[in-house]
Design a protein around this motif. Sequence first.
Motif, mmCIF file in Angstrom:
data_model
loop_
_atom_site.group_PDB
_atom_site.id
_atom_site.type_symbol
_atom_site.label_atom_id
_atom_site.label_comp_id
_atom_site.label_asym_id
_atom_site.label_seq_id
_atom_site.Cartn_x
_atom_site.Cartn_y
_atom_site.Cartn_z
ATOM 1 N N UNK A 126 0.859 -1.178 0.000
ATOM 2 C CA UNK A 126 0.000 0.000 0.000
ATOM 3 C C UNK A 126 0.904 1.240 0.000
ATOM 4 N N UNK A 127 0.816 2.068 0.992
ATOM 5 C CA UNK A 127 1.635 3.274 1.025
ATOM 6 C C UNK A 127 3.104 2.933 1.299
ATOM 7 N N UNK A 128 3.982 3.741 0.741
ATOM 8 C CA UNK A 128 5.413 3.637 0.999
ATOM 9 C C UNK A 128 5.932 5.027 1.342
ATOM 10 N N UNK A 129 7.090 5.083 1.981
ATOM 11 C CA UNK A 129 7.594 6.405 2.331
ATOM 12 C C UNK A 129 8.968 6.376 2.959
ATOM 13 N N UNK A 130 9.384 7.549 3.375
ATOM 14 C CA UNK A 130 10.692 7.728 4.006
ATOM 15 C C UNK A 130 10.529 8.575 5.265
ATOM 16 N N UNK A 131 11.159 8.111 6.331
ATOM 17 C CA UNK A 131 11.313 8.896 7.548
ATOM 18 C C UNK A 131 12.803 9.171 7.726
ATOM 19 N N UNK A 132 13.132 10.070 8.635
ATOM 20 C CA UNK A 132 14.536 10.287 8.966
ATOM 21 C C UNK A 132 14.676 10.609 10.439
ATOM 22 N N UNK A 133 15.876 10.333 10.949
ATOM 23 C CA UNK A 133 16.165 10.643 12.339
ATOM 24 C C UNK A 133 17.566 11.212 12.437
ATOM 25 N N UNK A 134 17.643 12.462 12.872
ATOM 26 C CA UNK A 134 18.925 13.118 13.091
ATOM 27 C C UNK A 134 19.385 12.871 14.529
ATOM 28 N N UNK A 149 19.983 13.060 18.227
ATOM 29 C CA UNK A 149 19.350 13.823 19.295
ATOM 30 C C UNK A 149 17.945 14.318 18.987
ATOM 31 N N UNK A 150 17.402 13.889 17.847
ATOM 32 C CA UNK A 150 16.063 14.345 17.459
ATOM 33 C C UNK A 150 15.136 13.147 17.261
ATOM 34 N N UNK A 151 13.839 13.427 17.283
ATOM 35 C CA UNK A 151 12.857 12.380 17.042
ATOM 36 C C UNK A 151 12.782 12.051 15.560
ATOM 37 N N UNK A 152 12.377 10.796 15.275
ATOM 38 C CA UNK A 152 12.158 10.413 13.889
ATOM 39 C C UNK A 152 10.990 11.220 13.328
ATOM 40 N N UNK A 153 11.140 11.655 12.070
ATOM 41 C CA UNK A 153 10.100 12.474 11.448
ATOM 42 C C UNK A 153 9.807 11.981 10.037
ATOM 43 N N UNK A 154 8.580 12.236 9.611
ATOM 44 C CA UNK A 154 8.186 11.913 8.235
ATOM 45 C C UNK A 154 8.902 12.844 7.270
ATOM 46 N N UNK A 155 9.450 12.292 6.205
ATOM 47 C CA UNK A 155 10.034 13.087 5.134
ATOM 48 C C UNK A 155 9.064 13.154 3.960
ATOM 49 N N UNK A 156 8.637 12.012 3.496
ATOM 50 C CA UNK A 156 7.733 11.963 2.347
ATOM 51 C C UNK A 156 7.035 10.621 2.327
ATOM 52 N N UNK A 157 5.835 10.611 1.753
ATOM 53 C CA UNK A 157 5.067 9.381 1.624
ATOM 54 C C UNK A 157 4.332 9.395 0.293
ATOM 55 N N UNK A 158 4.019 8.188 -0.206
ATOM 56 C CA UNK A 158 3.313 8.067 -1.483
ATOM 57 C C UNK A 158 2.360 6.888 -1.394
#
Length: 121
Positions: free
Chosen positions: A32-40, A42-51
């Motif tokens: 179904x949906x696919x996407x990318x998250x990132x985590x820098x 000292x920071x929380x993981x965040x959504x980058x993009x989804x499709x």
Amino acid sequence: QVQLVESGGGLVQPGGSLRLSCAASGSIYRVNAMGWDRQAPGKQRELVAAITGDGTTNYADSVKGRLTISRDNAKNAVYLQMNSLKPEDTAVYYCKAEVKTARWALMGDYWGQGTQVTVSS
């Protein structure tokens, strides 16, 4: 089981480009949906993009106009073209997918192992 394997990370100078790739394999009935998250650090993981499966995209405000997500449904693959990269884009990028492993199975969330992107001069 389902595996997501990412590739394409690395070191790039500010203003440069990278292309991340991720392919899902294993016991897949439907993706179904696919996407990318990132985590820098000292920071929380965040959504980058989804499709979604029909190509509808969603981006974090911080990457709009610079990063482009796309997918190849025949290959169960998702891509992230990253242009005009900034030092604040430095993070571990994780591929994710919503996968149904059988007709009767519930949709499950799967993650890749992550790939490091470092933007630095």
